[in-house]
Design a protein around this motif. Structure first.
Motif, short mmCIF file in Angstrom:
data_model
loop_
_atom_site.label_atom_id
_atom_site.label_comp_id
_atom_site.label_asym_id
_atom_site.label_seq_id
_atom_site.Cartn_x
_atom_site.Cartn_y
_atom_site.Cartn_z
N ASN A 188 -1.80 61.49 -116.49
CA ASN A 188 -2.70 62.57 -116.08
C ASN A 188 -3.70 62.93 -117.18
OD1 ASN A 188 -1.71 62.90 -113.47
ND2 ASN A 188 -0.04 64.25 -114.15
N GLN A 189 -3.26 62.86 -118.44
CA GLN A 189 -4.18 63.13 -119.54
C GLN A 189 -5.31 62.11 -119.56
OE1 GLN A 189 -2.41 63.60 -123.44
NE2 GLN A 189 -0.77 64.92 -122.66
N LEU A 190 -4.97 60.83 -119.38
CA LEU A 190 -5.98 59.78 -119.40
C LEU A 190 -6.96 59.93 -118.24
CD1 LEU A 190 -3.74 56.69 -120.28
CD2 LEU A 190 -5.30 57.91 -121.80
N ILE A 191 -6.44 60.23 -117.07
CA ILE A 191 -7.30 60.34 -115.89
C ILE A 191 -8.18 61.59 -115.96
CG2 ILE A 191 -7.28 60.67 -113.38
CD1 ILE A 191 -4.82 58.86 -113.32
N SER A 192 -7.64 62.70 -116.42
CA SER A 192 -8.43 63.93 -116.50
C SER A 192 -9.52 63.84 -117.55
CB SER A 192 -7.51 65.12 -116.79
OG SER A 192 -6.86 64.96 -118.03
N ALA A 193 -9.33 62.96 -118.55
CA ALA A 193 -10.35 62.80 -119.60
C ALA A 193 -11.46 61.85 -119.20
CB ALA A 193 -9.69 62.32 -120.89
N ALA A 194 -11.25 61.08 -118.11
CA ALA A 194 -12.25 60.09 -117.69
C ALA A 194 -13.51 60.77 -117.21
CB ALA A 194 -11.67 59.21 -116.58
N VAL A 195 -14.65 60.17 -117.54
CA VAL A 195 -15.96 60.67 -117.11
C VAL A 195 -16.63 59.59 -116.27
CG1 VAL A 195 -18.23 61.48 -117.85
CG2 VAL A 195 -16.18 62.06 -119.20
N ILE A 196 -17.00 59.91 -115.04
CA ILE A 196 -17.74 58.97 -114.20
C ILE A 196 -19.18 58.92 -114.70
CG2 ILE A 196 -18.58 58.48 -111.88
CD1 ILE A 196 -16.11 59.83 -110.79
N ASP A 197 -19.61 57.73 -115.07
CA ASP A 197 -20.94 57.56 -115.67
C ASP A 197 -21.62 56.37 -115.01
OD1 ASP A 197 -23.18 57.20 -117.21
OD2 ASP A 197 -22.13 57.44 -119.14
N PRO A 198 -22.66 56.59 -114.19
CA PRO A 198 -23.33 55.48 -113.50
C PRO A 198 -24.06 54.55 -114.45
CG PRO A 198 -24.50 57.56 -113.16
CD PRO A 198 -23.21 57.90 -113.81
N GLU A 199 -24.27 54.96 -115.70
CA GLU A 199 -24.94 54.07 -116.65
C GLU A 199 -23.98 53.03 -117.22
OE1 GLU A 199 -27.18 55.99 -119.66
OE2 GLU A 199 -27.99 57.52 -118.33
N VAL A 200 -22.69 53.21 -116.96
CA VAL A 200 -21.69 52.24 -117.41
C VAL A 200 -21.39 51.31 -116.25
CG1 VAL A 200 -19.38 51.96 -118.36
CG2 VAL A 200 -20.71 53.99 -118.93
N LYS A 201 -21.44 50.00 -116.49
CA LYS A 201 -21.27 49.04 -115.39
C LYS A 201 -19.95 49.22 -114.66
CE LYS A 201 -22.05 45.05 -117.33
NZ LYS A 201 -22.20 43.57 -117.39
N TRP A 202 -18.89 49.50 -115.40
CA TRP A 202 -17.58 49.64 -114.76
C TRP A 202 -17.30 51.07 -114.34
CZ3 TRP A 202 -18.85 47.62 -119.39
CH2 TRP A 202 -18.66 48.41 -120.52
N GLY A 203 -18.28 51.97 -114.51
CA GLY A 203 -18.25 53.28 -113.88
C GLY A 203 -17.57 54.40 -114.62
N LEU A 204 -16.74 54.09 -115.62
CA LEU A 204 -15.99 55.14 -116.31
C LEU A 204 -16.14 55.01 -117.81
CD1 LEU A 204 -12.54 55.08 -114.42
CD2 LEU A 204 -14.43 56.69 -114.08
N ARG A 205 -16.07 56.15 -118.50
CA ARG A 205 -15.99 56.15 -119.94
C ARG A 205 -15.09 57.30 -120.37
NH1 ARG A 205 -19.06 60.25 -122.05
NH2 ARG A 205 -20.72 61.08 -120.71
N TRP A 206 -14.66 57.23 -121.62
CA TRP A 206 -13.81 58.26 -122.19
C TRP A 206 -14.42 58.76 -123.49
CZ3 TRP A 206 -11.92 54.80 -118.89
CH2 TRP A 206 -10.94 55.19 -117.98
N PRO A 207 -14.34 60.05 -123.75
CA PRO A 207 -14.78 60.55 -125.05
C PRO A 207 -14.01 59.85 -126.16
CG PRO A 207 -14.39 62.37 -123.53
CD PRO A 207 -13.87 61.13 -122.87
#
Length: 388
Positions: free
Chosen positions: A273-292
């Motif tokens: 849950n920590q990993l998923i809640s920290a995920a940011v959906i970013d359309p500029e990233v090809k695979w769609g997700l990034r993490w701080p």
């Protein structure tokens, strides 16, 4: 010029990454959050995997280069494929050979199901049969010759030298995807079920580094993710590749076992849950997700090793489900990404037959024959083909 992080770099449809010398390629888990562990296998195999390769004719064969810039960039060399040197009368010969191949596939499936049941014990494991469109390719090393691979035609059991040399390349063009979708609906009676978008986050627990958990997620309206399901990535018990000499494409049939993770321990659930809640959906990233920075791991135990972003169209007919998907993958261990268009068939009816108490080999042969005929007549000969 200032440094641009990988996830912010502009994406191309067909990227051409510069090969990294092996001496400079970082070892898996070299960073503090990955140290002291070996890289887990991205596609796990059963210890009793049944692996076979067939060609639809064994007469006048040749091993020839396969022209594909995309594949050459990915693997660093020109791949090889098997071709019939004499194509006269090949189609009729192939149809006869296919019947024998189907009968062997049925026997292998029954044996593989028995192995899977023995290995799973009383665990909650779901068995399913998949079929895929692709191309059987071999490494382009000059030492690879036709004689050295033909002797492995009927090998089974442990992974052998052929498996190390052979790959089944599944990327097809967008034009081919559209063509197949229209053909299946108009000619073959398939019906549209739904289109869906999903994110898959692959996570390892350092206490069990050989197991990869796949966290299936859906996007929320607030740019966050909702966890849908956690399961171990599928374990392969049988893989059969068929090189179809008179066709543009080849066929793969495989038996996989998937185990859902239903009752997560409190610390495992909290880490995921920590990993998923920290995920940011970013359309500029090809695979769609990034993490701080620093959020790709949790509790110094749970680590993200891969991310998939998929957009799928699903068709269905007579307990056969067709998945046509565009998938963007990123592997954190190797810092490599991949764009792919893929077609796969989930053979629900055949999977149900194989889980019955009393298996009827004749009925299973007939079902596989229908599936192979569907591929042979409709999916393996299209000019828009594999990306090149």
């Amino acid at each position: 010029m200032s440094y641009v992080p990988p996830h912010k770099r502009p994406s191309n449809r067909n990227p051409t990454p510069t090969p990294v010398p092996s001496s400079l390629n970082p070892k898996p888990f070299a960073s503090p959050r990955h140290r002291q562990h070996q890289k887990p296998r991205s596609i796990p195999f059963s210890p009793r995997l049944i692996a076979r390769w067939y060609v639809t004719s064994t007469e006048s064969l040749a091993l020839v280069p396969y022209d594909s810039e995309v594949i050459e960039r990915k693997y660093g060399s020109k791949p090889l494929t098997v071709k019939g040197a004499d194509e006269a009368g090949l189609v009729e010969e192939e149809r006869g050979v296919l019947r024998g191949i189907v009968e062997q596939v049925a026997r292998d499936l029954i044996k593989a199901v028995q192995h899977a049941k023995e290995e799973s014990g009383s665990g909650d494991v779901k068995l399913f049969v998949m079929a895929r469109v692709g191309k059987v390719l071999f490494g382009g090393d000059p030492s690879v010759c036709l004689d050295s691979i033909m002797k492995f035609l009927k090998c089974e059991g442990e992974l052998n030298k052929l498996q190390a040399r052979k790959t089944f390349y599944t990327t097809v063009s967008e034009e081919y995807i559209r063509e197949v979708e229209q053909l299946l609906v108009d000619k073959c009676g398939f019906k549209f079920v739904r289109a869906k978008e999903r994110y898959y986050i692959r996570v390892i627990d350092k206490r069990q580094p050989d197991l990869i958990m796949s966290c299936k997620c859906m996007a929320l309206h607030d740019s966050g993710l909702e966890l849908y399901k956690v399961e171990h990535i599928p374990l392969r018990h049988m893989v059969t590749d068929i090189s179809c000499l008179s066709k543009n494409f080849d066929l793969r049939i495989m038996l996989n076992a998937k185990r859902a993770v239903k009752n997560l321990d409190a610390d495992v659930a909290e880490g995921i849950n920590q990993l998923i809640s920290a995920a940011v959906i970013d359309p500029e990233v090809k695979w769609g997700l990034r993490w701080p920075l620093g959020k790709e791991s949790a509790a110094d135990r749970f680590v993200i090793v891969g991310v998939w972003h998929t957009e799928e169209t699903i068709l269905n007919r007579d307990k056969i489900r067709v998945n046509m998907r565009q998938v963007n993958r990123f592997d954190y261990l190797s810092s490599t990404d991949e764009d792919s268009n893929e077609i796969s068939l989930k053979l629900i009816g055949l999977s149900e037959q194989l889980t019955e108490d009393h298996l009827c080999e004749g009925s299973i042969v007939d079902t596989i024959q229908e599936v192979v005929a569907l591929f042979w007549d409709n999916l393996l000969s299209h000019s828009t083909g594999i990306l090149c």
